[in-house]
Design a protein around this motif. Sequence first.
Motif, mmCIF file in Angstrom:
data_model
loop_
_atom_site.group_PDB
_atom_site.id
_atom_site.type_symbol
_atom_site.label_atom_id
_atom_site.label_comp_id
_atom_site.label_asym_id
_atom_site.label_seq_id
_atom_site.Cartn_x
_atom_site.Cartn_y
_atom_site.Cartn_z
ATOM 1 N N THR A 289 15.147 -5.466 -1.173
ATOM 2 C CA THR A 289 15.221 -5.646 -2.619
ATOM 3 C C THR A 289 14.266 -4.706 -3.369
ATOM 4 N N LEU A 290 13.095 -4.435 -2.786
ATOM 5 C CA LEU A 290 12.097 -3.601 -3.453
ATOM 6 C C LEU A 290 12.315 -2.104 -3.229
ATOM 7 N N GLU A 291 12.980 -1.737 -2.149
ATOM 8 C CA GLU A 291 13.135 -0.320 -1.807
ATOM 9 C C GLU A 291 13.741 0.527 -2.923
ATOM 10 N N PRO A 292 14.723 0.046 -3.706
ATOM 11 C CA PRO A 292 15.307 0.892 -4.751
ATOM 12 C C PRO A 292 14.319 1.326 -5.834
ATOM 13 N N PHE A 293 13.166 0.666 -5.942
ATOM 14 C CA PHE A 293 12.176 1.062 -6.951
ATOM 15 C C PHE A 293 11.351 2.258 -6.497
ATOM 16 N N ILE A 294 11.500 2.658 -5.232
ATOM 17 C CA ILE A 294 10.791 3.831 -4.708
ATOM 18 C C ILE A 294 11.650 5.049 -5.006
ATOM 19 N N ASP A 295 11.138 5.957 -5.819
ATOM 20 C CA ASP A 295 11.942 7.118 -6.248
ATOM 21 C C ASP A 295 12.199 8.108 -5.129
ATOM 22 N N ASN A 296 11.242 8.283 -4.212
ATOM 23 C CA ASN A 296 11.425 9.314 -3.175
ATOM 24 C C ASN A 296 10.898 8.849 -1.847
ATOM 25 N N LEU B 154 7.685 2.040 5.146
ATOM 26 C CA LEU B 154 8.816 2.850 4.707
ATOM 27 C C LEU B 154 8.373 4.289 4.467
ATOM 28 N N GLN B 155 9.187 5.224 4.919
ATOM 29 C CA GLN B 155 8.909 6.646 4.738
ATOM 30 C C GLN B 155 9.244 7.068 3.302
ATOM 31 N N THR B 156 8.415 7.948 2.745
ATOM 32 C CA THR B 156 8.666 8.527 1.425
ATOM 33 C C THR B 156 8.436 10.032 1.506
ATOM 34 N N ASP B 157 8.772 10.747 0.429
ATOM 35 C CA ASP B 157 8.522 12.192 0.387
ATOM 36 C C ASP B 157 7.032 12.513 0.422
ATOM 37 N N PHE B 158 6.209 11.633 -0.145
ATOM 38 C CA PHE B 158 4.764 11.893 -0.193
ATOM 39 C C PHE B 158 4.015 11.271 0.972
ATOM 40 N N GLY B 159 4.645 10.365 1.726
ATOM 41 C CA GLY B 159 3.967 9.699 2.833
ATOM 42 C C GLY B 159 4.662 8.431 3.253
ATOM 43 N N LEU B 160 4.077 7.274 2.887
ATOM 44 C CA LEU B 160 4.653 5.995 3.284
ATOM 45 C C LEU B 160 4.240 4.893 2.339
ATOM 46 N N ILE B 161 4.949 3.777 2.455
ATOM 47 C CA ILE B 161 4.602 2.550 1.743
ATOM 48 C C ILE B 161 4.575 1.430 2.774
ATOM 49 N N LEU C 259 0.844 -1.193 0.000
ATOM 50 C CA LEU C 259 0.000 0.000 0.000
ATOM 51 C C LEU C 259 0.876 1.239 0.000
ATOM 52 N N SER C 260 0.587 2.149 -0.896
ATOM 53 C CA SER C 260 1.328 3.394 -0.997
ATOM 54 C C SER C 260 0.355 4.522 -0.685
ATOM 55 N N GLY C 261 0.655 5.312 0.349
ATOM 56 C CA GLY C 261 -0.311 6.318 0.777
ATOM 57 C C GLY C 261 0.309 7.629 1.189
ATOM 58 N N ASN C 262 -0.532 8.654 1.217
ATOM 59 C CA ASN C 262 -0.060 9.981 1.609
ATOM 60 C C ASN C 262 -0.365 10.286 3.072
ATOM 61 N N VAL C 263 -0.169 9.280 3.912
ATOM 62 C CA VAL C 263 -0.201 9.400 5.366
ATOM 63 C C VAL C 263 1.264 9.416 5.806
ATOM 64 N N THR C 264 1.615 10.210 6.803
ATOM 65 C CA THR C 264 3.022 10.306 7.199
ATOM 66 C C THR C 264 3.441 9.143 8.095
ATOM 67 N N LEU C 265 4.727 8.897 8.116
ATOM 68 C CA LEU C 265 5.260 7.870 9.003
ATOM 69 C C LEU C 265 5.000 8.241 10.460
ATOM 70 N N GLU C 266 5.034 9.525 10.779
ATOM 71 C CA GLU C 266 4.746 9.972 12.149
ATOM 72 C C GLU C 266 3.308 9.636 12.537
ATOM 73 N N GLU C 267 2.368 9.791 11.599
ATOM 74 C CA GLU C 267 0.975 9.424 11.878
ATOM 75 C C GLU C 267 0.860 7.924 12.114
ATOM 76 N N GLU C 268 1.539 7.145 11.294
ATOM 77 C CA GLU C 268 1.526 5.688 11.462
ATOM 78 C C GLU C 268 2.122 5.302 12.817
ATOM 79 N N LEU C 269 3.225 5.916 13.187
ATOM 80 C CA LEU C 269 3.867 5.609 14.463
ATOM 81 C C LEU C 269 2.960 6.001 15.631
ATOM 82 N N ALA C 270 2.284 7.133 15.517
ATOM 83 C CA ALA C 270 1.367 7.549 16.587
ATOM 84 C C ALA C 270 0.239 6.532 16.777
#
Length: 196
Positions: free
Chosen positions: A189-196, A153-160, A110-121
Amino acid sequence: MGRWGIVALAALAVMGTACSPGSADDVAVGDETATTTTRTPRITDDSGRPPVAFDPCYDIPDDVMNAAGYDAAKKELADMPMGAYTFLGCAYDKRDYVPGVRRGYGLNILSGNVTLEEELAKNERIATDTTVNGRRALVEVDSTDRNTCTYVLQTDFGLIIFSRLYYTDHAGPAPEGEWCSGMDEFVTTLEPFIDN
């Protein structure tokens, strides 16, 4: 997994249909799909959150998933606009049957625009901080969510979210120490396919 993860997984289960994703902006190349940099996300929302820039059904090459034992020809996608956030999801099965041990694995990405901080909370009690190829991440193992291992995983737009379900071939759960077996290597192995 946080409230949005549960809602997104439920939506994926209900809305998912077998597919071989493609769009006008994709170019077929052999068994892979080469995507242009101008592809628009399948779903956007009006929340003011960043658009989801990584689509797991389009941006992870089928040959990579096939090499990991997941049948990419049978992957399923679902569009999940939630109003306040968006998740793009892709579901895979891996049927590496071991009699008396396991029937295989189910995997939701799942790729979403929720932040890692929100997920951790939401999941602080079950989350452990880690990194994957230098990227900030969480590992979530909830003893009440039997046979499930989740990497976020944290991304520029949110998380995966990479959430794997271990299908046992016996009554009761697998030993908790096996729920995440091999997941670190797989997600690495999959992380390098995430651009940001």
